[in-house]
Design a protein around this motif. Structure first.
Motif, PDB file in Angstrom:
ATOM      1  N   LYS A 116     -15.462 -15.839  83.669  1.00 17.80           N
ATOM      2  CA  LYS A 116     -15.420 -16.047  85.122  1.00 17.80           C
ATOM      3  C   LYS A 116     -14.171 -15.461  85.764  1.00 17.80           C
ATOM      4  N   ALA A 117     -13.222 -15.021  84.923  1.00 10.18           N
ATOM      5  CA  ALA A 117     -12.002 -14.415  85.458  1.00 10.18           C
ATOM      6  C   ALA A 117     -12.231 -12.987  85.949  1.00 10.18           C
ATOM      7  N   TRP A 118     -13.404 -12.426  85.661  1.00 11.51           N
ATOM      8  CA  TRP A 118     -13.742 -11.113  86.211  1.00 11.51           C
ATOM      9  C   TRP A 118     -14.164 -11.298  87.672  1.00 11.51           C
ATOM     10  N   ARG A 119     -13.436 -10.658  88.590  1.00  8.94           N
ATOM     11  CA  ARG A 119     -13.698 -10.813  90.018  1.00  8.94           C
ATOM     12  C   ARG A 119     -14.090  -9.474  90.642  1.00  8.94           C
ATOM     13  N   THR A 120     -15.140  -9.492  91.438  1.00  9.94           N
ATOM     14  CA  THR A 120     -15.608  -8.274  92.102  1.00  9.94           C
ATOM     15  C   THR A 120     -14.712  -7.940  93.297  1.00  9.94           C
ATOM     16  N   VAL A 121     -14.320  -6.686  93.393  1.00  8.97           N
ATOM     17  CA  VAL A 121     -13.505  -6.220  94.515  1.00  8.97           C
ATOM     18  C   VAL A 121     -14.438  -5.849  95.669  1.00  8.97           C
ATOM     19  N   LYS A 122     -14.248  -6.486  96.787  1.00 13.53           N
ATOM     20  CA  LYS A 122     -15.084  -6.217  97.955  1.00 13.53           C
ATOM     21  C   LYS A 122     -14.607  -4.945  98.644  1.00 13.53           C
ATOM     22  N   PRO A 123     -15.468  -3.935  98.752  1.00 14.56           N
ATOM     23  CA  PRO A 123     -15.051  -2.696  99.423  1.00 14.56           C
ATOM     24  C   PRO A 123     -14.686  -2.943 100.883  1.00 14.56           C
ATOM     25  N   VAL A 124     -13.640  -2.280 101.345  1.00 10.80           N
ATOM     26  CA  VAL A 124     -13.211  -2.352 102.735  1.00 10.80           C
ATOM     27  C   VAL A 124     -13.499  -1.004 103.382  1.00 10.80           C
ATOM     28  N   GLU A 125     -14.179  -1.030 104.483  1.00 10.03           N
ATOM     29  CA  GLU A 125     -14.577   0.211 105.152  1.00 10.03           C
ATOM     30  C   GLU A 125     -13.365   1.052 105.540  1.00 10.03           C
ATOM     31  N   ASP A 126     -13.446   2.352 105.293  1.00 11.58           N
ATOM     32  CA  ASP A 126     -12.398   3.311 105.648  1.00 11.58           C
ATOM     33  C   ASP A 126     -11.061   2.989 104.984  1.00 11.58           C
ATOM     34  N   ALA A 127     -11.117   2.419 103.788  1.00 10.77           N
ATOM     35  CA  ALA A 127      -9.882   2.099 103.060  1.00 10.77           C
ATOM     36  C   ALA A 127     -10.002   2.575 101.620  1.00 10.77           C
ATOM     37  N   LEU A 128      -8.852   2.825 100.992  1.00 15.31           N
ATOM     38  CA  LEU A 128      -8.789   3.184  99.584  1.00 15.31           C
ATOM     39  C   LEU A 128      -8.322   1.978  98.780  1.00 15.31           C
ATOM     40  N   CYS A 129      -8.831   1.855  97.580  1.00 18.24           N
ATOM     41  CA  CYS A 129      -8.407   0.795  96.669  1.00 18.24           C
ATOM     42  C   CYS A 129      -7.251   1.318  95.820  1.00 18.24           C
ATOM     43  N   PHE A 130      -6.144   0.581  95.798  1.00 17.27           N
ATOM     44  CA  PHE A 130      -4.949   0.966  95.043  1.00 17.27           C
ATOM     45  C   PHE A 130      -4.926   0.191  93.731  1.00 17.27           C
ATOM     46  N   ASN A 131      -4.832   0.932  92.624  1.00 18.40           N
ATOM     47  CA  ASN A 131      -4.889   0.311  91.300  1.00 18.40           C
ATOM     48  C   ASN A 131      -3.647   0.698  90.489  1.00 18.40           C
ATOM     49  N   VAL A 132      -2.806  -0.275  90.162  1.00 14.54           N
ATOM     50  CA  VAL A 132      -1.622  -0.017  89.339  1.00 14.54           C
ATOM     51  C   VAL A 132      -2.063   0.408  87.945  1.00 14.54           C
ATOM     52  N   ALA A 133      -1.412   1.451  87.404  1.00  9.49           N
ATOM     53  CA  ALA A 133      -1.768   1.966  86.078  1.00  9.49           C
ATOM     54  C   ALA A 133      -0.599   1.798  85.098  1.00  9.49           C
ATOM     55  N   ASP A 134      -0.818   2.232  83.857  1.00  9.16           N
ATOM     56  CA  ASP A 134       0.094   1.930  82.751  1.00  9.16           C
ATOM     57  C   ASP A 134       1.518   2.444  82.952  1.00  9.16           C
ATOM     58  N   MET A 135       1.669   3.695  83.416  1.00  4.20           N
ATOM     59  CA  MET A 135       3.005   4.262  83.514  1.00  4.20           C
ATOM     60  C   MET A 135       3.838   3.591  84.599  1.00  4.20           C
ATOM     61  N   LEU A 136       3.204   3.074  85.637  1.00  4.40           N
ATOM     62  CA  LEU A 136       3.939   2.331  86.653  1.00  4.40           C
ATOM     63  C   LEU A 136       4.420   0.994  86.082  1.00  4.40           C
ATOM     64  N   GLN A 137       3.623   0.377  85.220  1.00  2.88           N
ATOM     65  CA  GLN A 137       4.069  -0.854  84.583  1.00  2.88           C
ATOM     66  C   GLN A 137       5.287  -0.598  83.699  1.00  2.88           C
ATOM     67  N   VAL A 138       5.236   0.483  82.914  1.00  3.49           N
ATOM     68  CA  VAL A 138       6.371   0.826  82.055  1.00  3.49           C
ATOM     69  C   VAL A 138       7.593   1.174  82.903  1.00  3.49           C
ATOM     70  N   PHE A 139       7.402   2.051  83.888  1.00  2.00           N
ATOM     71  CA  PHE A 139       8.499   2.507  84.730  1.00  2.00           C
ATOM     72  C   PHE A 139       9.168   1.344  85.458  1.00  2.00           C
ATOM     73  N   SER A 140       8.368   0.395  85.952  1.00  2.00           N
ATOM     74  CA  SER A 140       8.898  -0.742  86.710  1.00  2.00           C
ATOM     75  C   SER A 140       9.344  -1.888  85.817  1.00  2.00           C
ATOM     76  N   ASN A 141       9.197  -1.723  84.501  1.00  2.00           N
ATOM     77  CA  ASN A 141       9.592  -2.772  83.545  1.00  2.00           C
ATOM     78  C   ASN A 141       8.848  -4.074  83.815  1.00  2.00           C
ATOM     79  N   ASP A 142       7.550  -3.950  84.049  1.00  2.00           N
ATOM     80  CA  ASP A 142       6.629  -5.076  84.259  1.00  2.00           C
ATOM     81  C   ASP A 142       6.717  -5.705  85.650  1.00  2.00           C
ATOM     82  N   ARG A 143       7.485  -5.117  86.562  1.00  4.01           N
ATOM     83  CA  ARG A 143       7.473  -5.660  87.921  1.00  4.01           C
ATOM     84  C   ARG A 143       6.142  -5.361  88.607  1.00  4.01           C
ATOM     85  N   PHE A 144       5.501  -4.275  88.205  1.00  2.00           N
ATOM     86  CA  PHE A 144       4.112  -4.004  88.579  1.00  2.00           C
ATOM     87  C   PHE A 144       3.282  -4.056  87.301  1.00  2.00           C
TER      88      PHE A 144
END
Length: 219
Positions: A116-144
């Motif tokens: 149940k922890a899987w949650r559907t992302v509701k699309p927002v019209e005329d918007a982009l979905c921003f998804n943090v990826a692995d290298m940002l987690q490493v670069f930010s030292n887990d702040r992202f």
């Protein structure tokens, strides 16, 4: 200019406008990614812009167009794309408004498709979905935190998405930056993005037992 690490595009000859549209889209989103990266580094992480700018001088970003046909079986465990995190810095996703993207909000590994922890992302019209990826987690030292996500099959209408993967140069070494407030020590070994991307790519197309993750580089 970017560099290609994923092969040469094969454009459909019967759709000449398709290439023109995607190339124009790539240019516009690339400009947006530069702006977002500057905001993330200088404002959110409190570090100099130059610390991140060098990561993308010859970036290996790419677009991927996904088309999901209707799955009339409506089986609750049917997936269009299995659970994963993205290897790069972050991903920007555009869709035709049909839901399907799900993010994992639990403490496990998300392997239970009925969790149940899987949650559907509701699309927002005329918007982009921003998804943090692995290298940002490493670069930010887990702040992202890199987002574990998957895609459910479409059950009502076909789903179309365009994912722009903002990836560092394959020749760069990514390492965590020090938090200017806490001064926390790095949690990760320095890693070559090109090597990490190559291992992840191999895991996508071959049974290597275990797909490479950033957790493999924890100190």
């Amino acid at each position: 200019a970017g560099v290609d690490v994923d092969g040469v595009n094969r454009w459909p000859e019967e759709l000449p406008e398709f290439r023109r549209f995607l190339e124009e889209y790539f240019i516009r989103v690339e400009e947006l990614c530069w702006k977002l990266t500057k905001i993330l580094t200088s404002r959110a992480l409190g570090i100099s812009w130059e610390s991140a700018q060098s990561l993308f001088e010859r970036h290996s970003s790419f677009c991927r167009v996904n088309y999901y046909v209707e799955d009339f079986s409506e089986h609750e465990t049917s997936l269009g794309i299995e659970r994963h995190t993205d290897a790069g810095f972050f991903t920007l996703l555009a869709t035709n408004g049909v839901p399907g993207l799900q993010v994992y909000t639990g403490d496990g590994d998300g392997s239970d498709r009925l969790d149940k922890a899987w949650r559907t992302v509701k699309p927002v019209e005329d918007a982009l979905c921003f998804n943090v990826a692995d290298m940002l987690q490493v670069f930010s030292n887990d702040r992202f935190r890199s987002i574990l996500h998957r895609v459910k099959t479409a059950t009502s209408d076909p789903r179309l998405s365009i994912a722009f993967f903002w990836n560092p140069s394959p020749y760069i070494v990514v390492q965590s930056v020090t938090d200017p407030v806490s001064g926390a020590a790095s949690k990760y070994k320095a890693l070559s993005f090109g090597e990490f991307r190559r291992k992840r790519f191999q895991g996508d197309f071959a049974n290597v037992g275990k797909e490479t993750q950033i957790s493999d580089y924890l100190l």
